[in-house]
Design a protein around this motif. Structure first.
Motif, short mmCIF file in Angstrom:
data_model
loop_
_atom_site.label_atom_id
_atom_site.label_comp_id
_atom_site.label_asym_id
_atom_site.label_seq_id
_atom_site.Cartn_x
_atom_site.Cartn_y
_atom_site.Cartn_z
N ALA A 188 80.84 53.68 72.88
CA ALA A 188 81.07 52.27 72.55
C ALA A 188 80.17 51.36 73.39
O ALA A 188 79.53 50.45 72.86
CB ALA A 188 82.54 51.92 72.77
N GLU A 189 80.09 51.62 74.70
CA GLU A 189 79.26 50.77 75.56
C GLU A 189 77.78 50.93 75.22
O GLU A 189 77.03 49.95 75.13
CB GLU A 189 79.52 51.11 77.04
N ALA A 190 77.37 52.19 74.99
CA ALA A 190 75.96 52.45 74.69
C ALA A 190 75.57 51.75 73.38
O ALA A 190 74.51 51.12 73.30
CB ALA A 190 75.70 53.94 74.59
N SER B 122 77.56 45.13 84.24
CA SER B 122 78.63 45.98 84.75
C SER B 122 78.95 47.13 83.79
O SER B 122 79.67 48.06 84.14
CB SER B 122 79.89 45.15 85.00
N GLY B 123 78.40 47.06 82.57
CA GLY B 123 78.73 48.07 81.55
C GLY B 123 78.32 49.48 81.96
O GLY B 123 79.14 50.40 82.01
N LEU B 124 77.02 49.64 82.30
CA LEU B 124 76.53 50.99 82.63
C LEU B 124 77.15 51.49 83.94
O LEU B 124 77.52 52.65 84.06
CB LEU B 124 75.00 50.99 82.72
N THR C 257 77.07 49.15 71.98
CA THR C 257 77.11 47.70 72.19
C THR C 257 75.80 47.25 72.84
O THR C 257 75.22 46.24 72.45
CB THR C 257 78.31 47.34 73.12
N ASN C 258 75.33 48.04 73.81
CA ASN C 258 74.05 47.72 74.45
C ASN C 258 72.90 47.78 73.46
O ASN C 258 71.98 46.97 73.51
CB ASN C 258 73.77 48.67 75.63
N VAL C 259 72.94 48.78 72.57
CA VAL C 259 71.86 48.91 71.56
C VAL C 259 71.80 47.61 70.76
O VAL C 259 70.74 47.02 70.58
CB VAL C 259 72.11 50.12 70.63
N VAL C 260 72.97 47.16 70.31
CA VAL C 260 73.02 45.95 69.48
C VAL C 260 72.61 44.73 70.30
O VAL C 260 71.84 43.89 69.84
CB VAL C 260 74.44 45.76 68.90
N LYS C 261 73.11 44.66 71.56
CA LYS C 261 72.87 43.46 72.37
C LYS C 261 71.44 43.38 72.91
O LYS C 261 70.85 42.31 72.98
CB LYS C 261 73.83 43.47 73.58
N HIS C 262 70.90 44.53 73.36
CA HIS C 262 69.66 44.46 74.15
C HIS C 262 68.45 45.16 73.53
O HIS C 262 67.33 44.82 73.89
CB HIS C 262 69.86 45.09 75.53
N ALA C 263 68.66 46.21 72.72
CA ALA C 263 67.54 47.11 72.43
C ALA C 263 66.56 46.58 71.39
O ALA C 263 65.37 46.84 71.48
CB ALA C 263 68.07 48.48 71.99
MG LIG Z 1 76.55 46.56 78.38
#
Ligand SMILES: [Mg+2]
Ligand SMILES: Nc1ncnc2c1ncn2[C@@H]1O[C@H](COP(=O)(O)OP(=O)(O)OP(=O)(O)O)[C@@H](O)[C@H]1O
Length: 510
Positions: A430-432, A474-476, A434-440
């Motif tokens: 879920a966190e990974a 703080s996610g990772l 979310t990061n893909v959508v938010k940052h990648a």
């Molecule tokens: Mg994150």
């Protein structure tokens, strides 16, 4: 004497040719020959011997300047005057029992000659150059101590240290058998290691009652000679069967009490010589150091285990309260709201005849109830999706991906796994994602989960911008904590411009 003169000529040639290697080799090979004759004790004797030493070199004059002791090192400074290196000073050191002659002129250590320093009567520091036989004996003892010390510093197992000590003590003392015992609390002792000249096995692990002498050794911590062996000594039958006539026992002291005892014994008429006890003490001290190190290691290890377990408990407790909350919200408020929506729909149908103002109010309530239902659904998914608990990791991840704005390639095992493993894997994914959508800014991303032996391997990758930095959010960091608390590992590979791959390996404990 003619031998010595010939020897001196060879030194002289090597020295004048500036051939350090040849010079060193000569000293290494031959000086002991000359030293046999120089059994010296005391400051004057050392200075005298140096004067004589330098006199072996015609044209080379060495004048002993002063002698001093520093940190167990006896230093003899010799001013050397000769054709090769005028005013050069040589320094002879006796370090930790071994002679070294160092020339400062060439700034190189040129020789290492065996010799040994011992305190002499009335001297702050004196030097004895022992006979060659004695020199070899001491060197052997130093080698043996070094062998054991290396094991101790390396943190080798108790077994290995005990076995090595038994073997090397026998070698150094030329004993026919050695044995190592641990004192127990109930007035007994246990044989923990042994060495016998003929390889006769002794009953390692056997426990026997103490006799009076052993009780005394345990109380006083003093070495003791058993000459002859007493009939009531524990393991006396085994010792006699080996042909043992006499033995020396040296206690092993640990933390201010007597932990155990080391025995060295002989078969012959002649008991081990005087001073043997002193030679065994170095070894018993090393055994004690090894035991103390092991104890320290164990307590640190226990602390680490306790901390790891408590960290895992914290995560497990948080997961459990999440599950309970998810269940309560799902079974309680959410169900009730669903029911409200249905009721309102029925009521609005029934009121069609009198549409205003009741119909308007009901319509508004219906809207609110539907919004509340959808908000609650999102909230519950954030806590833990119901599909995870019901359908396992694959179902949980599928419902997670259904709401994401980009398509994810899924290859997730259908196997049901223990709840802690499923929950942690779910949070990682879920966190990974979310990061893909938010940052990648990725064009493609995928999740692969499969069981390898007793581990669950979770890989989430994308082809986006890369450069993920756990320090930036703080996610990772939270993921690292969670995965490591469960005894798993997490690796994030994210070179700038090269996409991001998260690989978590989680234990599957059933
Ligand atoms: Mg994150
Ligand atoms: N898949 C990714 N692609 C590119 N950059 C990423 C990716 N994942 C993380 N990052 C970068 O690493 C940083 C740290 O990520 P992390 O998940 O720890 O924090 P965050 O997403 O910024 O905030 P949050 O605490 O809400 O998770 C992000 O701010 C982002 O710059």
């Amino acid at each position: 004497m003619s031998d010595l003169l010939a020897l001196a000529r060879r030194y002289y040639d090597a020295f004048n040719a500036h051939d350090l290697e040849a010079y060193a080799a000569l000293l290494d090979e031959d000086v002991e020959l000359a030293m046999d004759a120089w059994n010296l004790r005391g400051r004057e004797a050392v200075c005298d011997s140096f004067a004589r030493f330098w006199r072996l070199f015609p044209g080379v004059v060495g004048v002993p300047q002063r002698m001093f002791a520093a940190d167990g090192t006896v230093v003899v400074e010799v001013r050397r005057e000769n054709r090769v290196a005028e005013d050069a000073a040589s320094t002879a050191h006796v370090t930790g029992g071994a002679w070294e002659i160092i020339t400062t002129a060439e700034a190189a250590r040129i020789v290492h000659v065996r010799g040994f320093s011992v305190p002499g009567p009335g001297d702050r520091a004196a030097v004895v150059m022992p006979s060659r036989r004695e020199a070899y004996r001491l060197a052997d003892e130093q080698d043996a101590l070094r062998e054991v010390a290396t094991l101790v510093t390396r943190g080798s197992s108790e077994r290995e240290v005990f076995d090595t000590v038994s073997r090397v003590i026998a070698r150094v003392l030329r004993a026919d058998a050695t044995s190592l015992f641990r004192f127990e609390d109930d007035d007994t002792l246990t044989l923990v290691a042994a060495w016998t000249r003929h390889g006769v096995p002794l009953p390692i692990g056997k426990r026997r009652a103490l006799n009076a002498q052993l009780r005394e050794i345990r109380a006083t911590g003093e070495p003791h000679r058993f000459e002859p062996l007493p009939d009531d000594a524990p393991f006396v039958e085994e010792a006699r069967a080996l042909g043992t006539r006499s033995a020396i026992g040296v206690p092993i002291a640990l933390d201010g009490r007597v932990w155990g005892i080391v025995f060295a014994s002989t078969e012959g008429e002649k008991p081990l010589p005087a001073g043997t006890e002193a030679r065994m003490v170095g070894f018993t001290a090393l055994v004690a150091t090894s035991l103390a190190n092991a104890q320290a290691r164990t307590s640190v290890q226990q602390l680490v285990e306790q901390l790891t377990a408590s960290r895992a408990r914290v995560v497990a407790a948080a997961d459990e309260s999440r599950r309970r909350l998810q269940r309560d919200v799902h079974d309680g408020a959410q169900q009730r709201l669903v029911q409200t929506v249905i009721n309102l729909k029925l009521a609005s149908q029934a009121l069609e005849e009198h549409p205003w103002p009741a119909a308007h109010l009901i319509g508004e309530s219906l809207l609110h109830a539907e919004r509340a239902t959808s908000e609650l659904r999102d909230l519950v998914r954030g806590i833990l999706p119901a599909s995870l608990a019901r359908g396992g990791l694959r179902a949980g991840v599928e419902s997670l991906c259904a709401d994401l704005p980009i398509a994810i390639d899924l290859d997730v095992t259908a196997a049901r796994l223990p709840a802690p493993t499923e929950t942690t894997a779910y949070f990682v994914i879920a966190e990974a994602l979310t990061n893909v959508v938010k940052h990648a800014g990725a064009t493609s991303a995928g999740v692969k989960v499969n069981v390898e032996d007793d581990r669950l391997v979770v890989v989430v990758r994308d082809d986006g911008a890369g450069g993920a930095d756990p320090g930036a959010g703080s996610g990772l960091t939270g993921l690292f904590d969670r995965v490591e608390a469960g005894d798993g590992t997490l690796v994030v590979e994210s070179p700038p411009g090269g996409g991001t791959t998260l690989r978590a390996t989680l234990p599957v404990i059933r």
